[in-house]
Scaffold this motif. Structure first.
Motif, PDB file in Angstrom:
ATOM      1  N   THR A 137       0.373  -1.261   0.633  1.00  0.00           N
ATOM      2  CA  THR A 137       0.144  -0.179   0.053  1.00  0.00           C
ATOM      3  C   THR A 137       0.979   1.125  -0.385  1.00  0.00           C
ATOM      4  N   HIS A 138       1.847   0.963   0.840  1.00  0.00           N
ATOM      5  CA  HIS A 138       2.870   2.283   1.055  1.00  0.00           C
ATOM      6  C   HIS A 138       3.385   3.011  -0.440  1.00  0.00           C
ATOM      7  N   HIS A 139       3.778   1.763  -0.874  1.00  0.00           N
ATOM      8  CA  HIS A 139       3.993   2.033  -1.781  1.00  0.00           C
ATOM      9  C   HIS A 139       3.508   1.920  -2.983  1.00  0.00           C
ATOM     10  N   ARG A 140       2.389   1.961  -3.623  1.00  0.00           N
ATOM     11  CA  ARG A 140       1.080   1.800  -4.700  1.00  0.00           C
ATOM     12  C   ARG A 140       1.043   3.164  -3.768  1.00  0.00           C
ATOM     13  N   GLY A 141       1.136   3.897  -2.548  1.00  0.00           N
ATOM     14  CA  GLY A 141       0.491   5.270  -2.654  1.00  0.00           C
ATOM     15  C   GLY A 141       1.645   6.524  -3.370  1.00  0.00           C
ATOM     16  N   GLN A 142       2.972   6.141  -3.503  1.00  0.00           N
ATOM     17  CA  GLN A 142       4.085   6.956  -4.050  1.00  0.00           C
ATOM     18  C   GLN A 142       3.818   6.558  -5.771  1.00  0.00           C
TER      19      GLN A 142
END
Length: 172
Positions: A137-142
């Motif tokens: 989720t963190h990297h999809r947000g980036q």
């Protein structure tokens, strides 16, 4: 809460969100896709490769085999963007079937492994599995922020949207 059902849902959500995001990334010209956009792993390509390394070549073997791969988290495992897309989709699809094999008591135990730097670790199993899905989720947000900065459309990937539309929560 039934942890097995909870984590199976997170696995399905992760596969769903990855698929929608990868569809959006596929429309990005290669120069922008590979350009350093200031993300932690530089480019969209670098960030997607990091997801391949972290989720599918480090964490998945830890959970599925008790293995402790020693890979650099910024390794480029797949230089070809179409193959990277396919490998990410295939990797995401493996989590729910793995979770289905675990007894409910497994979530109360620990995950013992060796870090990529060679340090032995023992962490709570369920909390560590939460980390895997939170990491994605963190990297999809980036990546969605980078798409927005590039003026590109990006999908809404909120978990609530996945939960509200069960007929649309199948992977595209």
């Amino acid at each position: 809460m039934n942890p097995k059902a909870h984590f199976a849902r997170l696995a399905r959500y992760s596969a769903w969100a990855n698929a929608w995001l990868l569809d959006a990334v596929a429309a990005v010209p290669d120069a922008d896709y590979r350009r350093d956009l200031g993300l932690f792993f530089g480019s969209l390509h670098g960030t997607l490769n990091h997801l391949l390394v972290g989720e599918h070549h480090v964490w998945f073997p830890r959970f599925s085999e008790g293995a402790s791969p020693r890979l650099a988290l910024d390794a480029e495992l797949e230089p070809d963007r179409a193959r990277l897309d396919a490998r990410l989709r295939e990797g995401a699809a493996r989590w729910a079937p793995l979770i289905a094999t675990w007894d409910a008591r497994r979530f109360e135990g620990s995950l013992d492994y060796t870090t990529t730097q060679g340090q032995p670790v023992s962490l709570p199993f369920a909390a560590t599995l939460t980390h895997v899905f939170n990491h994605g989720t963190h990297h999809r947000g980036q990546i969605t922020a980078a798409l927005t900065a590039l003026g590109r459309p990006c999908p809404e990937l909120d978990l609530v949207l996945f939960l509200l539309n069960p007929t649309e929560s199948s992977v595209p």
